[in-house]
Motif scaffolding. Structure first.
Motif, PDB file in Angstrom:
ATOM      1  N   GLY A   6       0.787  -1.226   0.000  1.00  0.00           N
ATOM      2  CA  GLY A   6       0.000   0.000   0.000  1.00  0.00           C
ATOM      3  C   GLY A   6       0.817   1.273   0.000  1.00  0.00           C
ATOM      4  N   ARG A   7       2.134   1.162  -0.075  1.00  0.00           N
ATOM      5  CA  ARG A   7       2.989   2.352  -0.085  1.00  0.00           C
ATOM      6  C   ARG A   7       3.039   2.922  -1.491  1.00  0.00           C
ATOM      7  N   THR A   8       2.381   4.044  -1.667  1.00  0.00           N
ATOM      8  CA  THR A   8       2.263   4.663  -2.992  1.00  0.00           C
ATOM      9  C   THR A   8       3.622   4.979  -3.602  1.00  0.00           C
ATOM     10  N   GLU A   9       4.552   5.515  -2.816  1.00  0.00           N
ATOM     11  CA  GLU A   9       5.858   5.879  -3.371  1.00  0.00           C
ATOM     12  C   GLU A   9       6.619   4.655  -3.869  1.00  0.00           C
ATOM     13  N   LEU A  10       6.447   3.520  -3.191  1.00  0.00           N
ATOM     14  CA  LEU A  10       7.109   2.296  -3.642  1.00  0.00           C
ATOM     15  C   LEU A  10       6.466   1.765  -4.921  1.00  0.00           C
TER      16      LEU A  10
END
Length: 77
Positions: free
Chosen positions: A27-31
Motif C-alpha cells: 500500500g505504499r504509494t511511493e514504492l
C-alpha cells in the motif's frame, strides 16, 4: 550468462529491492510508483532494441537482480 549493460543490471537489482520492500509494506504509494518507473526503464531499455527479450533473457536478468553482492562481477562472465 548474457553480458547485460551495467545500468540495466543495476535497475533490475533496484527493482527487486523495491519489490521486496513493497511486499513487506503493502500500500505504499511511493514504492508502487518507483516500481512502475523501474519496470518501464527495464522494459524499454536500449539494450532490447535488437529485439524483444526472450523469456530466458528476462529470467537471467531477474536472477542477476536477485543475487546478493556486487552485480558488476557477474555481468561479463
Amino acid at each position: 550468462m548474457r553480458p547485460f549493460p551495467d545500468d540495466l543490471a543495476h535497475a533490475q537489482q533496484e527493482w527487486s529491492a523495491v519489490y521486496r520492500q513493497l511486499a513487506e509494506r503493502p500500500g505504499r504509494t511511493e514504492l508502487r510508483r518507483r516500481l512502475y518507473r523501474l519496470s518501464a526503464q527495464l522494459f524499454f531499455h536500449p539494450y532490447w532494441r535488437r529485439g524483444r527479450p526472450s523469456p530466458a533473457a528476462w529470467r537471467e536478468l531477474r536472477d542477476l537482480g536477485r543475487a546478493d553482492g556486487d552485480v558488476s562481477e557477474r555481468l561479463h562472465r
